[in-house]
Design a protein around this motif. Structure first.
Motif, PDB file in Angstrom:
ATOM      1  N   GLU A  36       0.843  -1.190   0.000  1.00  0.00           N
ATOM      2  CA  GLU A  36       0.000   0.000   0.000  1.00  0.00           C
ATOM      3  C   GLU A  36       0.877   1.237   0.000  1.00  0.00           C
ATOM      4  O   GLU A  36       2.083   1.158   0.246  1.00  0.00           O
ATOM      5  N   ARG A  37       0.245   2.366  -0.296  1.00  0.00           N
ATOM      6  CA  ARG A  37       0.921   3.663  -0.289  1.00  0.00           C
ATOM      7  C   ARG A  37       0.452   4.451   0.927  1.00  0.00           C
ATOM      8  O   ARG A  37      -0.739   4.460   1.230  1.00  0.00           O
ATOM      9  N   TRP A  38       1.401   5.083   1.624  1.00  0.00           N
ATOM     10  CA  TRP A  38       1.077   5.997   2.709  1.00  0.00           C
ATOM     11  C   TRP A  38       1.369   7.400   2.190  1.00  0.00           C
ATOM     12  O   TRP A  38       2.514   7.735   1.904  1.00  0.00           O
ATOM     13  N   GLU A  39       0.340   8.194   2.060  1.00  0.00           N
ATOM     14  CA  GLU A  39       0.472   9.547   1.501  1.00  0.00           C
ATOM     15  C   GLU A  39       0.357  10.592   2.607  1.00  0.00           C
ATOM     16  O   GLU A  39      -0.155  10.324   3.686  1.00  0.00           O
ATOM     17  N   VAL A  41       2.597  12.407   4.397  1.00  0.00           N
ATOM     18  CA  VAL A  41       3.575  12.635   5.463  1.00  0.00           C
ATOM     19  C   VAL A  41       4.884  13.061   4.821  1.00  0.00           C
ATOM     20  O   VAL A  41       5.352  12.432   3.879  1.00  0.00           O
ATOM     21  N   TYR A  56       5.499   9.341  11.417  1.00  0.00           N
ATOM     22  CA  TYR A  56       4.681   8.229  10.916  1.00  0.00           C
ATOM     23  C   TYR A  56       3.902   7.523  12.023  1.00  0.00           C
ATOM     24  O   TYR A  56       3.278   6.489  11.782  1.00  0.00           O
ATOM     25  N   HIS A  59       0.291   6.173  11.377  1.00  0.00           N
ATOM     26  CA  HIS A  59       0.304   5.006  10.489  1.00  0.00           C
ATOM     27  C   HIS A  59       0.849   3.779  11.211  1.00  0.00           C
ATOM     28  O   HIS A  59       0.307   2.679  11.091  1.00  0.00           O
ATOM     29  N   ALA A  62      -1.613   2.302  13.810  1.00  0.00           N
ATOM     30  CA  ALA A  62      -2.680   1.538  13.160  1.00  0.00           C
ATOM     31  C   ALA A  62      -2.151   0.203  12.651  1.00  0.00           C
ATOM     32  O   ALA A  62      -2.785  -0.845  12.849  1.00  0.00           O
ATOM     33  N   LEU A  63      -0.999   0.210  12.015  1.00  0.00           N
ATOM     34  CA  LEU A  63      -0.410  -1.019  11.487  1.00  0.00           C
ATOM     35  C   LEU A  63      -0.047  -1.986  12.606  1.00  0.00           C
ATOM     36  O   LEU A  63      -0.375  -3.171  12.549  1.00  0.00           O
ATOM     37  N   PHE A 104       8.482   0.103   5.378  1.00  0.00           N
ATOM     38  CA  PHE A 104       7.892   1.285   4.768  1.00  0.00           C
ATOM     39  C   PHE A 104       9.042   2.175   4.326  1.00  0.00           C
ATOM     40  O   PHE A 104       9.917   2.515   5.131  1.00  0.00           O
ATOM     41  N   LEU A 130       4.541   0.773   1.440  1.00  0.00           N
ATOM     42  CA  LEU A 130       4.589  -0.200   2.534  1.00  0.00           C
ATOM     43  C   LEU A 130       4.481  -1.575   1.905  1.00  0.00           C
ATOM     44  O   LEU A 130       3.624  -1.806   1.048  1.00  0.00           O
TER      45      LEU A 130
END
Length: 178
Positions: A36-39, A41, A56, A59, A62-63, A104, A130
């Protein structure tokens, strides 16, 4: 750019190549790999490991809550690092872990290459990506001859990165294009 290339392990015939993040995620999910992409930040150049982790934190929380992981850290490798080539050689051999390998990419890029179900899956990950490679999945990692990346690592086992090498030559048979 993020990219997924898939080959048949025996013939070396390419069966898939895409740079579309949604297609990468869908294809990797077929073998249990999370992508997935974390946008949204940004981390200033020269940020400390603590600053990167804090940036981060939402994120990561949550992960880690979803996976039961217990710790996160920052790993960075630059071309001028005195152990860069030794570290590359270690990661470049096919191995497995007893827990998911979660990374990540804060900056830079690298290739997670998995050997699953008679195929070789090369996931080129870059800043914002990620990837979570499931436990006991044969894989290797390559960031090239001049590695330059910073990544968050997430662990369940307090021992951290522990590999069990398979002893195959698969990584040498499928060198990545960095």
């Amino acid at each position: 750019m993020s990219r997924l290339t898939v080959w048949e392990a025996e013939s070396g015939r390419e069966t898939l190549k895409t740079e579309d993040a949604a297609r990468i995620a869908a294809a990797l999910s077929e073998i249990g790999v999370r992508f997935e992409r974390w946008e949204g930040v940004t981390v200033p150049e020269g940020a400390s490991n603590e600053q990167i982790l804090e940036a981060y934190r939402p994120h990561l929380d949550a992960l880690m809550g979803a996976t039961g992981a217990g710790s996160a850290d920052v790993v960075a490798l630059t071309p001028d690092h005195p152990q860069a080539q030794a570290m590359r050689e270690k990661f470049l051999n096919e191995h497995i872990h007893t827990e998911d390998e979660v990374r990540f990419f804060v900056r830079g890029a690298g290739h997670f290459v998995m050997h699953v179900d008679g195929k070789v899956w090369d996931a080129r990950c870059e800043q914002g990506d990620l990837i979570s490679v499931p436990a006991n999945t044969r894989h290797w990692f390559d960031a090239g001859e001049r590695p330059d990346f910073c990544a968050l690592r997430v662990f369940t086992d307090p021992s951290g990165w522990v590999a069990q090498f398979t002893g195959t030559d698969m990584a040498q048979r499928f060198p990545v294009v960095v």
